[in-house]
Each structure stands twice: as C-alpha cells, then as structure tokens.
Write an enzyme that holds these catalytic residues in place. Sequence first.
Site, PDB file in Angstrom:
ATOM      1  N   TRP B 317       0.837  -1.209   0.000  1.00 56.61           N
ATOM      2  CA  TRP B 317       0.000   0.000   0.000  1.00 56.61           C
ATOM      3  C   TRP B 317       0.872   1.260   0.000  1.00 56.61           C
ATOM      4  O   TRP B 317       0.539   2.263  -0.604  1.00 56.61           O
ATOM      5  CB  TRP B 317      -0.920  -0.005   1.226  1.00 56.61           C
ATOM      6  CG  TRP B 317      -1.693   1.271   1.416  1.00 56.61           C
ATOM      7  CD1 TRP B 317      -2.903   1.583   0.860  1.00 56.61           C
ATOM      8  CD2 TRP B 317      -1.330   2.392   2.228  1.00 56.61           C
ATOM      9  NE1 TRP B 317      -3.308   2.828   1.261  1.00 56.61           N
ATOM     10  CE2 TRP B 317      -2.358   3.349   2.098  1.00 56.61           C
ATOM     11  CE3 TRP B 317      -0.248   2.676   3.039  1.00 56.61           C
ATOM     12  CZ2 TRP B 317      -2.332   4.580   2.760  1.00 56.61           C
ATOM     13  CZ3 TRP B 317      -0.216   3.900   3.695  1.00 56.61           C
ATOM     14  CH2 TRP B 317      -1.252   4.832   3.556  1.00 56.61           C
ATOM     15  N   HIS B 318       2.035   1.174   0.668  1.00 56.65           N
ATOM     16  CA  HIS B 318       2.913   2.340   0.750  1.00 56.65           C
ATOM     17  C   HIS B 318       3.537   2.684  -0.598  1.00 56.65           C
ATOM     18  O   HIS B 318       3.870   3.852  -0.836  1.00 56.65           O
ATOM     19  CB  HIS B 318       4.025   2.107   1.776  1.00 56.65           C
ATOM     20  CG  HIS B 318       3.566   2.288   3.186  1.00 56.65           C
ATOM     21  ND1 HIS B 318       2.951   1.293   3.899  1.00 56.65           N
ATOM     22  CD2 HIS B 318       3.617   3.357   4.017  1.00 56.65           C
ATOM     23  CE1 HIS B 318       2.648   1.739   5.106  1.00 56.65           C
ATOM     24  NE2 HIS B 318       3.031   2.988   5.206  1.00 56.65           N
ATOM     25  N   GLY B 319       3.736   1.707  -1.438  1.00 51.18           N
ATOM     26  CA  GLY B 319       4.338   2.039  -2.726  1.00 51.18           C
ATOM     27  C   GLY B 319       4.617   0.815  -3.555  1.00 51.18           C
ATOM     28  O   GLY B 319       4.716  -0.298  -3.046  1.00 51.18           O
ATOM     29  N   PHE B 458       2.795   8.506  -0.886  1.00 53.00           N
ATOM     30  CA  PHE B 458       1.982   7.285  -0.819  1.00 53.00           C
ATOM     31  C   PHE B 458       0.548   7.571  -1.195  1.00 53.00           C
ATOM     32  O   PHE B 458      -0.267   6.718  -1.206  1.00 53.00           O
ATOM     33  CB  PHE B 458       2.063   6.675   0.586  1.00 53.00           C
ATOM     34  CG  PHE B 458       3.483   6.471   1.048  1.00 53.00           C
ATOM     35  CD1 PHE B 458       4.435   5.952   0.181  1.00 53.00           C
ATOM     36  CD2 PHE B 458       3.876   6.816   2.322  1.00 53.00           C
ATOM     37  CE1 PHE B 458       5.744   5.778   0.591  1.00 53.00           C
ATOM     38  CE2 PHE B 458       5.173   6.637   2.749  1.00 53.00           C
ATOM     39  CZ  PHE B 458       6.116   6.128   1.878  1.00 53.00           C
TER      40      PHE B 458
END
Lengths: 334, 458
Positions: B317-319, B458
């Site tokens: 989800w962060h990247g 993000f």
Amino acid sequence: MQSHSDTISTLCIVALTVVFSLGAISNTHAGDPTHGWLKGTYQRGYESRFERSVPANDGAVALWAAVKWSLFQEMSTGAVASKDGWLFTAEEFSEPGETRDLREELARVGKILAKYGISLVPVIVPDKARMHEHHLARGRSEKFASRYDRALSSIKAAGLVGVDLRDALSFPDSFKRTDTHWSPEGARRAALEIAAVVSIYDFPHTNVTTVETGSVLFEGDLIAFVPTGQFRARVGPPREYIKTFETSVTPAGDLFQEVTIPVALVGTSFSAKQEFHFEGFLKQALQADVLNASSVGQGPFVPMDTFLDEISKLSSLPSVVVWEIPERFLSSQR
Amino acid sequence: MVFSTPIFVFGFLPAFLATYYVLPSKARNWLILLASTLFYAWWRADALFVLYAIAGGSFLSGHVVSRTTHAAVKIWAVRVGVCFNLAVLFWFKYTTFLLGNLNTALGGDALVVPEIILPIGLSFLAFQSISYIVDVARGDAPVAKKLSDFLAFSTLFPQLIAGPVLRYKDLAHQFAHRKHSLLLFSAGLRRFLQGLAMKLLVADGVAPLADRMFALPDPSMAEAWLGALAFSVQLFFDFSGYSSMAIGLGLMIGFRFPENFANPYTSSSITEFWRRWHISLSTWLRDYLYIPLGGNRSGNFKTYRNLLLTMVLGGIWHGANWTFVIWGIWHGGLMAVERALVAKHRSFAWPKVIAWPLTMVFVLLGWVVFRAETLGEAVAMYAGMLGANGASLRLEVVTLTTTSELLFLLLGVVLSIAPRLNLPRFEPSPALQFATLSILCFVALQVRTNSPFLYFQF
C-alpha cells in the site's frame, strides 16, 4: 477553561497571521490563471511569487542564517565553513551526482578531436579543499586524497599530455575565500603552467597584453549558502575584494586575412566566469588568441559535448583544445 | 498544497477560516467542499477527476447497498464499489511497477510501460472509500444522505493528502453537528503549531543528514546506523507532525479526528509498535484485511499467515516497490514470531530487559528498506550496518555533518522516547509555548520552502 493568556496569545497569532496574509496576498501578482492551472504550473508560479511577497521573508531568512552562522559557523546544505572564515562547496566532500568515466571520456574526445587534427590537453583543476587543506578542520579520506593522482594517471593512460596544477596553486590566496573558484592570481599561475605544456604544439602567436585595472568588492558564490543579509555586517561572513584585469589582443597579419584562433578553451565556470579572468591570462601566457567555449553550471562534460557537436560549424579549426575539468566532478571510487 | 508552506499558512488557511466563520452553519460544509477542491487542485487540477470519480463511485455504491433489499445486489454493489476503488488505485500506483517487472522477467522491453502520474493522497482516499462501502454494507455506518456531505468528507482537506485514514462512521455526525468555540480553536491552533514545529524544525532539521547517509555508496557501520537513526527521527516527526497539523486543523473547524500516533518509539514489541504507529492505517488493516482473512480464529498457522499477508499488503500500500514488500514481510514476520512466543509460554514476546532496545533495532532495520529507493541500496546499508565497510565515520561525513543536524537529531530522539526516560516534567505556560513555537515556525517557514511530507508520495 480558557485562560486569559491563552485567549490573548491565540488572538495575537491570528492577528499577526492576518497581517502577513494581507501583505502577501496584496503584493502577489495574480498572473494569468487561465494558463497552466490544469497541470499545476500556474499554481507553482503563483506560489513562488507568494513566498517572496510574505512580509519579512528576507528578514526571516537572514535571521535564521545569522543565528546558525553565529552559533555554529553553519551554512545551508551545499556548503561548509571551516577555519578562518574559509568556505567550501560540499561537492568537494561527496561523490559527484552525475559523472562519467574520465578514462573513457578522454579516449572518446581525443579520438574525435584527432580526426580534425586537433590536440587535446586535459587540465584537472584541483579542489579548493585540496589546495587549502590547512583551512579545513579535518582533512579528507584517502579516496579523495588520491583522486587527483588517479586523474593524472587516466590522462597518461589515454596517451595525452596533462597539466598538474597543484604546484602552481600552492600559495595562500590561490582560491577566493568565499568562492568555489580560484582567485585571479590562481588563474594567472594556472594559465602559465598550462601554457608551458601547450607551447609544445605549433600554432601562430600574436601580441597580447594584460593590465590590472583595480579592485572591486567580490560576492563569492558560496555566500548564497549563508544569506545573513542585513546582519552580515555584524555577524559575517566578512566581505572580500577581487582584483580586476583587462586583456587586449592585437590581431596578427593583414586586415583581410582569415582570422584563426589557435587554441580553444572548453570548461566550466573556472574558465567562463569573467571575474577570475582565466581566459585573459591564458591568452597572455600563450601569446595567442583563445576561443572560449566554456559555460557555467553544466560541469565539464556537457560543454565538451556541445563543442564537439558544433566543431564542424567553425570557420577555422583550433590546433589545441584545453579541456578544464574541476576535480570535484570526478568520482573518488575508481 | 502542503501545510508547511507560506501559501497554506498565510494564504489558503486564513482566507478559508475567515470565510468559514462568517458563513452560516448550513453553508459551511459546502465551503469545506469548495476549499478542499481548491486545496487539491493546487497540486494539479486534472487530478480532481480521479478524486471525484472515486468519491462519487463510492457514494453510488453505498447508496445502492443501503437501498436494496436483495442480498445478491448488495453483495455485488459492495464488490463493484471495492473493486472500482482498487482498480483505480492499481492503475495509478502499480501498473508501471508491474509492467516493468514483467519486462525484466521476460528479458526485454516488449511491454510498453506508460508514464502514469500518481494523484497525491490516492492510497488514503481509496482506503477511506472502501471502508465506507464495507461499513454501510455491514450496517456499521450510516449511508451518506447528501452527496455534498460525502464529497466534503472524501475531500476534507486537513486529511486529504496523508491521513489519518478516517472512516465515515466516525465523522458522519460531525458533518451534521459541530461545536465551535474559542477554546477549541485555540487548542486546534496550538496543535497545528506543534505539528508545524515537528515538521519544520526536527524532521526537516535531520533530513539532510539522513539523505547524505543513504546516498553513500559504501557506508561504514557508524554511517549506516546514523543514517537509519536519522531517518527514523525524520519519518516520525514528519508524519506525526503532519497528523498533528491535520488534527489541529480539524479542531479549528470543529472536527475531532482520531489520534494517529502514541509514542511508537517506546514500544516493547513490533506488535505494540503497530498499536502506536500510524494507528488509523493499522486499525484499517485489522478491520478490513486481517479480520476478513480470518484473523486469529482459525488456528496458529493461519493466524501467522494472516499477519504476514496483512503486513505485506500494508507494505505494498505504501508504494509499488519491492522494498515495501520486504518491509511488510519483515514486520509481518516479526509479528508472527511475537505471536508465537506469547502463545507459547509468556506474557511478553521478548525478555523484558531487552524488549525495548530489541524492538527499536527491529524498527530501525525495517526503516532502512522502507527508506531505500532500491533493494540494492538497502543491501548496501545493511552491509554497512554489519561493518562491511569499516566502522568509523569518514572525514568527509564528519565535515558535512552540522551541529544543528546533530542537535535536532538528539532533540528528536529524546522527545521520541521521553516517556521511557522519566525526565522531569517541563511544561511552560501555553502562552509561552504558543509564542515560542509561532516565532520559530514563522522563521523556519520562510527558510524551508521546499519540503514536502514523506507520506505525500503514498
């Protein structure tokens, strides 16, 4: 329960913010909002104009810089202060962001120039941190210490004649105290050293004279990293002066004879910036005219690429190309 | 628009607040919607299309879910709504990564990798929208009656770009009724200033140090650990500062947002760390991923698997980068190990004496791969941490490291772990705090003109 002091401080902050807000908004030119808003370019433009319009913006920046300078002799990211008020670019203490393999570059450039019958003379300008190491609080590690010798080895390995400027620049004021670059005297001595090497090549000479015209206040490029502004007179850094020079070239031969410039100078701000007068000193030392194809802010490789791209457009070709390469653009890894 | 910029502090915010308090209550949600639109469009206006497509699509999905009496329609409305959000997120965030990796796997460049600009805050928006649809379907949240209120919730500028990840059910009633008072406004302003100081002074103060250490191709042991420590402080004060500003802004206009951090660097296990770090994300992951996966209801093995999967997906989800996958595996794996240790024989995962320092080492090691741009960079840092390139700081690093960087680093470390240090309490009067923070923030605001928040990416 809200205390009186809380209420007063809240109202004070709100009032101050409103004052700054009104000042900034009224002083910011709106620009043309119909262009660039979709991709955000209008917004970026407005924002940078707004930042400059905030009342006391310059004062705040100067105050911050003055406090850091006074307390810690500290500059913004990108430069470091050391002993006796000497400033250095941080680039001389870290790996270059973009670099190329010197050996490969010399081979590539030398080969192209050779096709035109031009000789290449690479000149590595030693770091200010190397020549003024005694002004540093600490030295540099072995990788950086041996970088210059490695560069000279690369030149030799490429079969070229290089110039070692370390002796020529080994004197107290070879570089400016508040600038990354050499002083005019440093540039003059470097030019003499280079001329001694370039003179092995055969090219037409002419009369060149250089005279000192005075001295002016000098704002080194590293002063931008310590913008103490109105506080500078009190906290520093101290100002410095620079000598000014003029060089005149007497054209050789007949009035209608084709003009030939025998030496081209390709390089960086060391060669391109007028205040150091390197071009004039080189002409003087060579007793020949010099085509200066240097440029500021692009490093040593891009100006050479540009020169090579445009070489075919020159009306007459030089016999020698002096390529000035500051040491800090070379990797310390190899 | 970035909170810690002059355009926000001296332009957008005063204009918004002045208008907000002049308008009658009924018009204020409309103003929030309008201001949030401008706030988002300040980055680039064409991204508004994505913002409103997600918000509008989620509103529609929630509407169908709440109106239908057919279970099948309800299920499909949820599926379509969630998939729509995930599809938009996937397209913008992961397409380039996926195609690039496929090209690598196929050994060429057969697949055209399009240049896709990721709209800022998309990950937060997608998660908020998914939680809305699911909560409405579960009966946990009221359906938004007015599209304008839902759009105002989705685009609410104090938290639009980097959270906290809000849930509609927590804010729905606040859109209908909010209290406003000078007391709340003062508390909000103070909180905003605290956050601004955390960001501008501490996070931005140590950022150059972290950047330089991570840029070293062959960091020594001291350099690698210094870099990891500096980044740990930078990230915490950057993100926690942003969250404080968001909470403060909310208070200024009568909203109460949940806290997002609770002294995470005092944790004695990774499990505890995730109860204290980015709380809104970890609770979202728990409620909408870990529990639907089965949580800890189906035996030990599946519990460990679910922990790992949840954290890996949280990492992604962060990247779109393998570094985040590894970071997720690291945290998920450690949580699974801690769960196993606790289940086996004791109340604490790690021996009490070493639990805190050990946890901090785990966290620092995790931040290295989180910060690194590539796995290669992370490996270089880890090699440095193990002493592969010598132990001491090289001379150039010492020369470039400034006194203020070290002071801000020390301040950041002390403030981060203050509850563990039992320091004597020093609480100057609020008015003095206010005045000092205001002056410092005003000066720093002019100097640090280009410092976006780390979580904006993000």
